[in-house]
Enzyme design. Structure first.
Site, mmCIF file in Angstrom:
data_model
loop_
_atom_site.group_PDB
_atom_site.id
_atom_site.type_symbol
_atom_site.label_atom_id
_atom_site.label_comp_id
_atom_site.label_asym_id
_atom_site.label_seq_id
_atom_site.Cartn_x
_atom_site.Cartn_y
_atom_site.Cartn_z
ATOM 1 N N LEU A 101 0.865 -1.171 0.000
ATOM 2 C CA LEU A 101 0.000 0.000 0.000
ATOM 3 C C LEU A 101 0.902 1.222 0.000
ATOM 4 O O LEU A 101 1.957 1.219 0.647
ATOM 5 C CB LEU A 101 -0.898 0.020 1.241
ATOM 6 C CG LEU A 101 -2.007 -1.038 1.338
ATOM 7 C CD1 LEU A 101 -2.739 -0.919 2.675
ATOM 8 C CD2 LEU A 101 -2.988 -0.916 0.193
ATOM 9 N N ASP A 102 0.501 2.268 -0.715
ATOM 10 C CA ASP A 102 1.299 3.485 -0.725
ATOM 11 C C ASP A 102 1.483 4.012 0.691
ATOM 12 O O ASP A 102 0.679 3.735 1.587
ATOM 13 C CB ASP A 102 0.617 4.562 -1.572
ATOM 14 C CG ASP A 102 0.585 4.185 -3.051
ATOM 15 O OD1 ASP A 102 1.381 3.327 -3.464
ATOM 16 O OD2 ASP A 102 -0.251 4.757 -3.773
ATOM 17 N N LYS A 103 2.509 4.800 0.867
ATOM 18 C CA LYS A 103 2.822 5.354 2.184
ATOM 19 C C LYS A 103 1.634 6.087 2.799
ATOM 20 O O LYS A 103 1.367 5.978 3.999
ATOM 21 C CB LYS A 103 4.025 6.300 2.067
ATOM 22 C CG LYS A 103 4.475 6.909 3.392
ATOM 23 C CD LYS A 103 5.606 7.902 3.161
ATOM 24 C CE LYS A 103 5.946 8.644 4.450
ATOM 25 N NZ LYS A 103 6.927 9.721 4.222
#
Length: 230
Positions: A101-103
């Protein structure tokens, strides 16, 4: 399995620290002190204790994490906290995130040390659905719903049809069947909208456990596996 390898794998210490514990007589195998690191044991049958504490053998581990934002989906990072840092109890087992998952994205992330499990969920050929809740800059329209259903064209090719559900105004739910780079954000950009908040709430039929606060985790249950892999 060698006794020293077993103890090191279970997080008792480094190989050198384990050898010191053995040498000092802290380790017992089936209630008898054992000082030889080369002793062969059956981790499923033999009882191993260190300073009187029984060491439970764990081979494969499967974890559900409610990922917070500002944490990266990586095993290590020089600048940022990683999702593995949130799970110190199992770090010694060589765990890693299933996909990423993106930051700045929150929500459901699975963690494991089982490569086949990772492949079964993340392989592009499997088309495992993943569902996200989105807060967008602009309202989502019925026209947007139809465009997602038809399959959007991005710079790296035509996407598979996706499901976009309007919850209210700028809140929506989207289900995708592939995992291209920044896919949900790019899809909204393609319909002249922008993602302000993104949270994954479901993989296959497994939903994020709502009792988990951000940063909390739990082990997967048998029922979870049925929802994931059936």
């Amino acid at each position: 399995m060698r006794l020293d390898k077993f103890l090191a794998n279970m997080g008792i210490g480094t190989r050198n620290e384990v050898k010191q514990s053995l040498k000092k007589g802290y380790v017992k195998v089936n209630d008898k002190v054992n000082k030889s690191p080369k002793t062969q044991i059956n981790p499923d049958e033999d009882i191993i204790t260190v300073n009187g504490e029984k060491i439970i053998y764990i081979d494969k581990v499967y974890i559900m994490l409610n990922k917070p934002s500002d944490v990266v989906s990586a095993t290590e990072d020089d600048k940022h906290q990683t999702v593995i840092d949130l799970i110190p109890e199992y770090k010694h087992l060589g765990i890693f995130p299933v996909g990423r998952l993106d930051k700045d994205t929150e929500g459901l992330l699975l963690i494991t040390n089982d490569g086949q499990f990772n492949h079964n969920l993340m392989s592009p050929n499997k088309h495992v659905p993943k569902t996200y809740e989105v807060v967008s800059k602009n309202d989502v329209t019925q026209s947007d719903v139809e465009r997602f259903k038809e399959g959007l064209e991005l710079s790296d090719g035509l996407l598979k049809p996706a499901q976009l559900e309007i919850i209210e105004n700028r809140r929506s739910r989207v289900t995708i069947y592939e995992g291209k780079y920044h896919q949900v954000k790019r899809m909204f950009h393609e319909i002249e909208n922008e993602v302000l908040q993104l949270k994954r709430i479901k993989i296959a039929n497994l939903e994020l456990d709502t009792s988990l606060k951000l940063g909390e985790f739990r082990l997967l249950t048998e029922e979870d596996f049925k929802l994931l892999l059936n």
